[in-house]
Design a protein around this motif. Structure first.
Motif, PDB file in Angstrom:
ATOM      1  N   GLN A  32    -146.827 -35.934  33.453  1.00 56.68           N
ATOM      2  CA  GLN A  32    -148.226 -36.056  33.051  1.00 56.68           C
ATOM      3  C   GLN A  32    -148.849 -34.692  32.768  1.00 56.68           C
ATOM      4  O   GLN A  32    -149.609 -34.536  31.805  1.00 56.68           O
ATOM      5  CB  GLN A  32    -149.008 -36.812  34.125  1.00 56.68           C
ATOM      6  N   ARG A  33    -148.514 -33.695  33.562  1.00 60.26           N
ATOM      7  CA  ARG A  33    -149.036 -32.345  33.307  1.00 60.26           C
ATOM      8  C   ARG A  33    -148.516 -31.798  31.989  1.00 60.26           C
ATOM      9  O   ARG A  33    -149.255 -31.141  31.242  1.00 60.26           O
ATOM     10  CB  ARG A  33    -148.691 -31.426  34.469  1.00 60.26           C
ATOM     11  N   ALA A  34    -147.243 -32.048  31.698  1.00 66.11           N
ATOM     12  CA  ALA A  34    -146.675 -31.591  30.425  1.00 66.11           C
ATOM     13  C   ALA A  34    -147.345 -32.296  29.251  1.00 66.11           C
ATOM     14  O   ALA A  34    -147.654 -31.672  28.234  1.00 66.11           O
ATOM     15  CB  ALA A  34    -145.163 -31.828  30.403  1.00 66.11           C
ATOM     16  N   LEU A  35    -147.598 -33.570  29.385  1.00 67.37           N
ATOM     17  CA  LEU A  35    -148.280 -34.311  28.323  1.00 67.37           C
ATOM     18  C   LEU A  35    -149.713 -33.823  28.138  1.00 67.37           C
ATOM     19  O   LEU A  35    -150.223 -33.776  27.022  1.00 67.37           O
ATOM     20  CB  LEU A  35    -148.253 -35.814  28.625  1.00 67.37           C
ATOM     21  N   ASN A  36    -150.357 -33.430  29.221  1.00 63.09           N
ATOM     22  CA  ASN A  36    -151.738 -32.946  29.141  1.00 63.09           C
ATOM     23  C   ASN A  36    -151.848 -31.598  28.442  1.00 63.09           C
ATOM     24  O   ASN A  36    -152.928 -31.259  27.944  1.00 63.09           O
ATOM     25  CB  ASN A  36    -152.364 -32.887  30.535  1.00 63.09           C
ATOM     26  N   ILE A  37    -150.770 -30.840  28.372  1.00 66.61           N
ATOM     27  CA  ILE A  37    -150.798 -29.567  27.621  1.00 66.61           C
ATOM     28  C   ILE A  37    -151.230 -29.819  26.185  1.00 66.61           C
ATOM     29  O   ILE A  37    -151.954 -29.023  25.594  1.00 66.61           O
ATOM     30  CB  ILE A  37    -149.417 -28.870  27.655  1.00 66.61           C
ATOM     31  N   HIS A  38    -150.818 -30.949  25.628  1.00 64.79           N
ATOM     32  CA  HIS A  38    -151.144 -31.274  24.239  1.00 64.79           C
ATOM     33  C   HIS A  38    -152.299 -32.271  24.143  1.00 64.79           C
ATOM     34  O   HIS A  38    -152.415 -33.004  23.171  1.00 64.79           O
ATOM     35  CB  HIS A  38    -149.900 -31.804  23.520  1.00 64.79           C
ATOM     36  N   GLY A  39    -153.138 -32.294  25.186  1.00 66.45           N
ATOM     37  CA  GLY A  39    -154.381 -33.037  25.104  1.00 66.45           C
ATOM     38  C   GLY A  39    -154.327 -34.510  25.458  1.00 66.45           C
ATOM     39  O   GLY A  39    -155.212 -35.261  25.046  1.00 66.45           O
ATOM     40  N   ALA A  40    -153.351 -34.942  26.239  1.00 63.36           N
ATOM     41  CA  ALA A  40    -153.258 -36.368  26.561  1.00 63.36           C
ATOM     42  C   ALA A  40    -154.424 -36.849  27.416  1.00 63.36           C
ATOM     43  O   ALA A  40    -154.831 -38.007  27.319  1.00 63.36           O
ATOM     44  CB  ALA A  40    -151.938 -36.660  27.268  1.00 63.36           C
ATOM     45  N   GLY A  41    -154.945 -35.997  28.276  1.00 62.67           N
ATOM     46  CA  GLY A  41    -156.048 -36.385  29.139  1.00 62.67           C
ATOM     47  C   GLY A  41    -155.666 -37.410  30.202  1.00 62.67           C
ATOM     48  O   GLY A  41    -156.492 -38.220  30.604  1.00 62.67           O
ATOM     49  N   LEU A  42    -154.436 -37.361  30.650  1.00 65.93           N
ATOM     50  CA  LEU A  42    -153.955 -38.301  31.662  1.00 65.93           C
ATOM     51  C   LEU A  42    -154.400 -37.880  33.061  1.00 65.93           C
ATOM     52  O   LEU A  42    -154.485 -36.689  33.357  1.00 65.93           O
ATOM     53  CB  LEU A  42    -152.423 -38.377  31.640  1.00 65.93           C
ATOM     54  N   VAL A  43    -154.655 -38.844  33.909  1.00 67.80           N
ATOM     55  CA  VAL A  43    -154.864 -38.588  35.326  1.00 67.80           C
ATOM     56  C   VAL A  43    -153.492 -38.243  35.898  1.00 67.80           C
ATOM     57  O   VAL A  43    -152.518 -38.958  35.658  1.00 67.80           O
ATOM     58  CB  VAL A  43    -155.446 -39.825  36.033  1.00 67.80           C
ATOM     59  N   VAL A  44    -153.407 -37.147  36.629  1.00 66.68           N
ATOM     60  CA  VAL A  44    -152.130 -36.718  37.202  1.00 66.68           C
ATOM     61  C   VAL A  44    -151.998 -37.356  38.586  1.00 66.68           C
ATOM     62  O   VAL A  44    -152.414 -36.797  39.592  1.00 66.68           O
ATOM     63  CB  VAL A  44    -152.028 -35.179  37.265  1.00 66.68           C
ATOM     64  N   ASP A  45    -151.412 -38.558  38.581  1.00 71.42           N
ATOM     65  CA  ASP A  45    -151.232 -39.299  39.826  1.00 71.42           C
ATOM     66  C   ASP A  45    -149.762 -39.610  40.106  1.00 71.42           C
ATOM     67  O   ASP A  45    -149.436 -40.163  41.151  1.00 71.42           O
ATOM     68  CB  ASP A  45    -152.049 -40.590  39.810  1.00 71.42           C
ATOM     69  N   GLY A  46    -148.897 -39.275  39.164  1.00 72.96           N
ATOM     70  CA  GLY A  46    -147.473 -39.508  39.351  1.00 72.96           C
ATOM     71  C   GLY A  46    -147.015 -40.912  39.030  1.00 72.96           C
ATOM     72  O   GLY A  46    -145.827 -41.215  39.108  1.00 72.96           O
ATOM     73  N   ILE A  47    -147.933 -41.775  38.669  1.00 71.47           N
ATOM     74  CA  ILE A  47    -147.580 -43.146  38.315  1.00 71.47           C
ATOM     75  C   ILE A  47    -147.376 -43.211  36.805  1.00 71.47           C
ATOM     76  O   ILE A  47    -148.314 -42.999  36.033  1.00 71.47           O
ATOM     77  CB  ILE A  47    -148.672 -44.135  38.765  1.00 71.47           C
ATOM     78  N   VAL A  48    -146.152 -43.474  36.412  1.00 73.42           N
ATOM     79  CA  VAL A  48    -145.825 -43.508  34.986  1.00 73.42           C
ATOM     80  C   VAL A  48    -146.026 -44.935  34.485  1.00 73.42           C
ATOM     81  O   VAL A  48    -145.102 -45.741  34.421  1.00 73.42           O
ATOM     82  CB  VAL A  48    -144.387 -43.000  34.737  1.00 73.42           C
ATOM     83  N   GLY A  49    -147.279 -45.205  34.156  1.00 73.23           N
ATOM     84  CA  GLY A  49    -147.658 -46.524  33.666  1.00 73.23           C
ATOM     85  C   GLY A  49    -147.641 -46.584  32.150  1.00 73.23           C
ATOM     86  O   GLY A  49    -147.165 -45.659  31.471  1.00 73.23           O
TER      87      GLY A  49
END
Length: 115
Positions: free
Chosen positions: A39-56
């Protein structure tokens, strides 16, 4: 088998390097920590994901979208960066950090060969 969940995150076998990197981390750090670095890697490119570790569903879709848009080689750099940051944040880093970062670098090298 312990890391098989990673395949479901990707949705196909089209990105073997990303799958390898995620499985390697999953094996060593479990599902939740691997989900967080993803999730942190995806957020580098602006995903805006909550970093909770749940890959939903949202994290999975964002992963597929970013891999399709940027390509696997670009995403691997973000994943490597966030994996290293995870290890550096661990309280055991002073004792095990050199080995963790070496493993991380070795996995990144293998993954680059798969792209």
């Amino acid at each position: 088998d312990n890391t098989a969940a990673v395949r479901s995150w990707l949705g196909s076998d089209a990105f073997p390097a990303t799958e390898f990197m995620l499985r390697d981390h999953y094996f060593n750090s479990g599902s939740r920590n691997t989900g967080k670095i993803l999730q942190r890697a995806l957020n580098i490119h602006g995903a805006g994901l909550v970093v909770d570790g749940i890959v939903g569903p949202r994290t999975r879709q964002e992963l597929q979208d970013q891999l399709a848009a940027t390509g696997e080689a670009v995403f691997l750099i973000a994943l490597q960066e966030k994996r290293q940051a995870f290890y550096r944040s661990c309280k055991q880093f002073p004792v095990f950090g050199k080995g963790w970062l070496t493993r991380c670098d070795d996995a990144f090298s293998v993954a680059q060969e798969l792209v």
